[in-house]
Every structure is written in structure tokens, then in C-alpha cells.
Design a protein around this motif. Structure first.
Motif, PDB file in Angstrom:
ATOM      1  N   LEU A  86       0.854  -1.186   0.000  1.00 32.91           N
ATOM      2  CA  LEU A  86       0.000   0.000   0.000  1.00 32.91           C
ATOM      3  C   LEU A  86       0.889   1.235   0.000  1.00 32.91           C
ATOM      4  O   LEU A  86       1.720   1.392   0.920  1.00 32.91           O
ATOM      5  CB  LEU A  86      -0.891   0.030   1.247  1.00 32.91           C
ATOM      6  CG  LEU A  86      -2.102  -0.887   1.327  1.00 32.91           C
ATOM      7  CD1 LEU A  86      -2.707  -1.115  -0.042  1.00 32.91           C
ATOM      8  CD2 LEU A  86      -1.765  -2.191   1.967  1.00 32.91           C
ATOM      9  N   SER A  87       0.720   2.069  -1.003  1.00 36.77           N
ATOM     10  CA  SER A  87       1.531   3.291  -1.056  1.00 36.77           C
ATOM     11  C   SER A  87       0.885   4.267  -2.029  1.00 36.77           C
ATOM     12  O   SER A  87       0.163   3.840  -2.939  1.00 36.77           O
ATOM     13  CB  SER A  87       2.972   2.968  -1.488  1.00 36.77           C
ATOM     14  OG  SER A  87       3.172   3.304  -2.831  1.00 36.77           O
ATOM     15  N   PRO A  88       1.154   5.564  -1.867  1.00 37.58           N
ATOM     16  CA  PRO A  88       0.563   6.520  -2.809  1.00 37.58           C
ATOM     17  C   PRO A  88       1.156   6.396  -4.214  1.00 37.58           C
ATOM     18  O   PRO A  88       0.640   6.979  -5.153  1.00 37.58           O
ATOM     19  CB  PRO A  88       0.894   7.889  -2.199  1.00 37.58           C
ATOM     20  CG  PRO A  88       1.780   7.651  -1.052  1.00 37.58           C
ATOM     21  CD  PRO A  88       1.928   6.195  -0.802  1.00 37.58           C
ATOM     22  N   VAL A 130      -0.447  -0.676  -4.641  1.00 38.87           N
ATOM     23  CA  VAL A 130      -1.796  -0.123  -4.776  1.00 38.87           C
ATOM     24  C   VAL A 130      -1.965   1.127  -3.917  1.00 38.87           C
ATOM     25  O   VAL A 130      -1.537   1.177  -2.765  1.00 38.87           O
ATOM     26  CB  VAL A 130      -2.846  -1.191  -4.365  1.00 38.87           C
ATOM     27  CG1 VAL A 130      -4.242  -0.615  -4.364  1.00 38.87           C
ATOM     28  CG2 VAL A 130      -2.791  -2.384  -5.313  1.00 38.87           C
ATOM     29  N   SER A 131      -2.613   2.126  -4.519  1.00 36.20           N
ATOM     30  CA  SER A 131      -2.958   3.367  -3.811  1.00 36.20           C
ATOM     31  C   SER A 131      -4.471   3.468  -3.747  1.00 36.20           C
ATOM     32  O   SER A 131      -5.159   3.040  -4.676  1.00 36.20           O
ATOM     33  CB  SER A 131      -2.397   4.557  -4.601  1.00 36.20           C
ATOM     34  OG  SER A 131      -3.043   5.753  -4.222  1.00 36.20           O
ATOM     35  N   ILE A 132      -5.001   4.044  -2.664  1.00 35.25           N
ATOM     36  CA  ILE A 132      -6.465   4.192  -2.607  1.00 35.25           C
ATOM     37  C   ILE A 132      -6.905   5.544  -3.173  1.00 35.25           C
ATOM     38  O   ILE A 132      -8.096   5.832  -3.204  1.00 35.25           O
ATOM     39  CB  ILE A 132      -7.038   3.982  -1.191  1.00 35.25           C
ATOM     40  CG1 ILE A 132      -6.385   4.915  -0.172  1.00 35.25           C
ATOM     41  CG2 ILE A 132      -6.931   2.531  -0.782  1.00 35.25           C
ATOM     42  CD1 ILE A 132      -7.187   5.042   1.115  1.00 35.25           C
ATOM     43  N   GLY A 133      -5.981   6.373  -3.618  1.00 32.60           N
ATOM     44  CA  GLY A 133      -6.379   7.644  -4.215  1.00 32.60           C
ATOM     45  C   GLY A 133      -5.220   8.614  -4.255  1.00 32.60           C
ATOM     46  O   GLY A 133      -4.189   8.385  -3.617  1.00 32.60           O
ATOM     47  N   TYR A 135      -3.877  11.110  -2.861  1.00 36.57           N
ATOM     48  CA  TYR A 135      -3.615  11.912  -1.669  1.00 36.57           C
ATOM     49  C   TYR A 135      -2.720  11.061  -0.779  1.00 36.57           C
ATOM     50  O   TYR A 135      -2.601   9.854  -0.987  1.00 36.57           O
ATOM     51  CB  TYR A 135      -4.924  12.269  -0.928  1.00 36.57           C
ATOM     52  CG  TYR A 135      -5.881  11.123  -0.862  1.00 36.57           C
ATOM     53  CD1 TYR A 135      -6.917  10.992  -1.785  1.00 36.57           C
ATOM     54  CD2 TYR A 135      -5.720  10.113   0.108  1.00 36.57           C
ATOM     55  CE1 TYR A 135      -7.768   9.910  -1.736  1.00 36.57           C
ATOM     56  CE2 TYR A 135      -6.569   9.031   0.152  1.00 36.57           C
ATOM     57  CZ  TYR A 135      -7.597   8.934  -0.774  1.00 36.57           C
ATOM     58  OH  TYR A 135      -8.436   7.849  -0.743  1.00 36.57           O
ATOM     59  N   VAL A 136      -2.089  11.709   0.196  1.00 36.67           N
ATOM     60  CA  VAL A 136      -1.169  10.955   1.056  1.00 36.67           C
ATOM     61  C   VAL A 136      -1.762  10.868   2.454  1.00 36.67           C
ATOM     62  O   VAL A 136      -2.132  11.891   3.046  1.00 36.67           O
ATOM     63  CB  VAL A 136       0.218  11.646   1.108  1.00 36.67           C
ATOM     64  CG1 VAL A 136       1.165  10.855   1.990  1.00 36.67           C
ATOM     65  CG2 VAL A 136       0.795  11.775  -0.297  1.00 36.67           C
ATOM     66  N   ILE A 137      -1.889   9.644   2.959  1.00 40.59           N
ATOM     67  CA  ILE A 137      -2.328   9.451   4.347  1.00 40.59           C
ATOM     68  C   ILE A 137      -1.122   9.009   5.180  1.00 40.59           C
ATOM     69  O   ILE A 137      -0.036   8.795   4.635  1.00 40.59           O
ATOM     70  CB  ILE A 137      -3.525   8.469   4.429  1.00 40.59           C
ATOM     71  CG1 ILE A 137      -3.218   7.147   3.717  1.00 40.59           C
ATOM     72  CG2 ILE A 137      -4.762   9.101   3.824  1.00 40.59           C
ATOM     73  CD1 ILE A 137      -4.342   6.122   3.820  1.00 40.59           C
ATOM     74  N   GLY A 139      -0.227   6.367   6.661  1.00 37.77           N
ATOM     75  CA  GLY A 139       0.317   5.018   6.535  1.00 37.77           C
ATOM     76  C   GLY A 139      -0.657   4.128   5.792  1.00 37.77           C
ATOM     77  O   GLY A 139      -1.795   4.529   5.512  1.00 37.77           O
ATOM     78  N   GLY A 140      -0.222   2.918   5.503  1.00 39.61           N
ATOM     79  CA  GLY A 140      -1.032   2.016   4.687  1.00 39.61           C
ATOM     80  C   GLY A 140      -2.186   1.343   5.417  1.00 39.61           C
ATOM     81  O   GLY A 140      -3.006   0.671   4.791  1.00 39.61           O
ATOM     82  N   ALA A 143      -5.575   2.355   4.269  1.00 41.00           N
ATOM     83  CA  ALA A 143      -5.722   1.889   2.879  1.00 41.00           C
ATOM     84  C   ALA A 143      -6.038   0.394   2.860  1.00 41.00           C
ATOM     85  O   ALA A 143      -6.928  -0.053   2.122  1.00 41.00           O
ATOM     86  CB  ALA A 143      -4.445   2.190   2.097  1.00 41.00           C
TER      87      ALA A 143
HETATM   88  N1  ADE Z   1      -0.080   5.390   2.183  1.00 43.23           N
HETATM   89  C1  ADE Z   1      -0.066   6.736   2.175  1.00 43.23           C
HETATM   90  N2  ADE Z   1      -0.934   7.233   1.290  1.00 43.23           N
HETATM   91  C2  ADE Z   1      -1.526   6.171   0.669  1.00 43.23           C
HETATM   92  C3  ADE Z   1      -2.498   6.034  -0.333  1.00 43.23           C
HETATM   93  N3  ADE Z   1      -3.048   7.091  -0.925  1.00 43.23           N
HETATM   94  N4  ADE Z   1      -2.850   4.786  -0.708  1.00 43.23           N
HETATM   95  C4  ADE Z   1      -2.286   3.700  -0.134  1.00 43.23           C
HETATM   96  N5  ADE Z   1      -1.357   3.774   0.833  1.00 43.23           N
HETATM   97  C5  ADE Z   1      -0.971   4.992   1.244  1.00 43.23           C
END
Ligand code: ADE
Length: 244
Positions: A86-88, A130-133, A135-137, A139-140, A143
Motif C-alpha cells: 500500500l503506497s501513494p 496499490v494506492s487508494i487515491g 492523496y497521502v495518508i 500510513g497504509g 488503505a
Molecule cells: N499510504 C499513504 N498514502 C496512501 C495512499 N493514498 N494509498 C495507499 N497507501 C498509502
């Protein structure tokens, strides 16, 4: 859906997995989630999981060793797994991805990133990022929960009301139509007559029209992606004419 989640904050997931539909799905064995704290796979007296970046710069980077060790541990049982980071930086998760994942026979491993980033070598372990959108949150974890939730509700039996899934495929690709329940009039606002008419065809047409109306207004980009029937095209024309 069966999955293992590698995280530094398992409690974030526990809270949501122990409520409502996800809890019921777990009780019914429709969803199986095992949480692993990455720190348990770190070495040294402080079980350090992060370090400063080579090349300098602000922030910390997730070390590779604990993640590699955690995956080595999971792979000991020999079961095939699909490893998702999970990452942006990943491919955007959509309803289509949720459907594909709901049909996946392999067990998932979700790696929840934290800090400024993860050591690039971890990506050699990963099947999909995979990113959920866009934007940056922080942590994963959130997500991973979004993905688990979206996939679980597609597993037959998880919602407890199979009609909900049926209704969704009817309006697939469009925004949802408006919903009403009792009372028939509330603070001067009335439920549309058609919904109390008992005429199922009229109700179906009204719902389709309202779904199309909302989609055109809020997400016109979706209209180009959805398969429109001749009836839809006729309804869209009506909506257009109503606006002039
Ligand atoms: N970790 C930080 N931002 C994320 C995102 N947009 N989707 C998945 N993991 C994330």
C-alpha cells in the motif's frame, strides 16, 4: 477473502475488523485476516524498523530486513500469496480492482508502509503496489482497511442481503439513486410519488434516471466509461431537455 496484514499498528485495523459487517464476515469465515506486527520481525535491542535515508534528506525510511523476515515467515507454510504494497505510488484501487480481488483464490499479504517511504528493495517482494487515491495518508493501515472492506462486501453472504449486490450491478458505474424510508413526509419534504406507486417498472426507470442525473451532475467523467443502453441515452436526452 483471506489476508495477512504486515503493519506497525495492528490496533488500527483491529478496531474496524471487530465491528459491523467485517466482524460478521469474519465470524462466518467469509473474511480471514491475520495481523502481524512488523516490529516483531526487527532485530536488535530496540527492534528498530526505520533508519535515515542514504543520500540525506528529511524523514525516515522503512528498513528492508523486518519486512523480508516477516514474508519469509509467512511463506513457510508454502501457500501461494499475492503480495500487495500500500503506497501513494501504486495503481489506483477501483471497484474493478475490488471485484478482481474478491475472485482471487490466493491469500493476500498487505504491507502497510509508514514514514517517508520504504526501502526500494522491498519492492522485489511485491506483486502489486496499490494506492487508494491521489492523496497521502499517514500510513497504509487505513488503505488496507478500505481494500478489505470493499472486497468483503462483494463476497456472497457478507452483506446478509444479496439484493444489495444485485441492485449495485444494476447501477454499476453510475452514482447511486436517492433512497427514502418512512415517514412519507418529513419536515415538508415528500417521498417521490413513484416510489409508493407499487409500479416496479416505473420505479426502476425513475431510479435509473436519477442515477444518470446525479452522475452527469457530479461525475460526468463516469458517463463516458459506462455502457449506456438505448434506454439510458433516451433518459439522458430527457434530463438534458429538462434543464433548458
Ligand atoms: N499510504 C499513504 N498514502 C496512501 C495512499 N493514498 N494509498 C495507499 N497507501 C498509502
Amino acid at each position: 477473502m483471506k489476508c495477512d496484514v504486515l503493519t506497525l499498528f495492528p490496533d488500527i485495523l483491529t478496531a474496524c475488523l471487530n465491528e459491523s459487517i467485517l466482524k460478521r464476515a469474519r465470524d462466518k469465515k467469509l473474511l480471514e485476516v491475520s495481523l502481524y506486527n512488523i516490529r516483531d520481525f526487527a532485530s536488535g535491542p530496540h527492534r528498530t524498523v526505520d533508519d535515515s535515508p542514504y543520500g540525506g534528506g528529511a524523514g525516515m525510511v522503512f528498513k528492508p530486513e523486518p519486512v523480508f523476515r516477516a514474508l519469509d515467515f509467512l511463506k513457510e507454510d508454502g501457500a501461494p500469496r499475492k503480495v500487495v504494497l500500500l503506497s501513494p505510488q501504486g495503481k489506483t484501487f477501483t471497484q474493478r480492482t475490488a471485484e478482481d480481488y474478491s475472485r482471487e483464490k490466493q491469500r493476500f499479504v498487505f504491507i502497510c508502509g509508514r514514514y517517508e517511504g520504504i526501502d526500494e528493495r522491498v519492492r522485489t517482494l511485491v506483486d502489486e503496489e496499490v494506492s487508494i487515491g491521489d492523496y497521502v495518508i499517514t500510513g497504509g493501515e487505513l488503505a488496507a482497511l478500505v481494500i478489505i472492506d470493499a472486497v468483503t462486501r462483494l463476497v456472497p453472504g457478507a452483506l446478509g442481503d444479496e439484493k444489495s449486490a444485485e441492485d449495485e450491478s444494476f447501477s454499476w458505474g453510475l452514482l447511486d439513486y436517492p433512497h427514502y424510508t418512512r415517514p412519507r413526509e418529513f419536515r415538508g419534504m415528500k417521498v417521490p410519488e413513484v416510489l409508493v406507486s407499487g409500479n416496479h417498472r416505473e420505479i426502476m426507470l425513475w431510479r435509473r434516471k436519477e442515477a444518470l442525473r446525479k452522475t452527469v451532475k457530479v461525475r460526468p467523467d463516469l458517463i463516458d466509461k459506462v455502457h449506456l443502453t438505448d434506454m439510458d441515452k433516451k433518459i439522458l436526452k430527457e434530463i438534458e431537455e429538462e434543464q433548458v
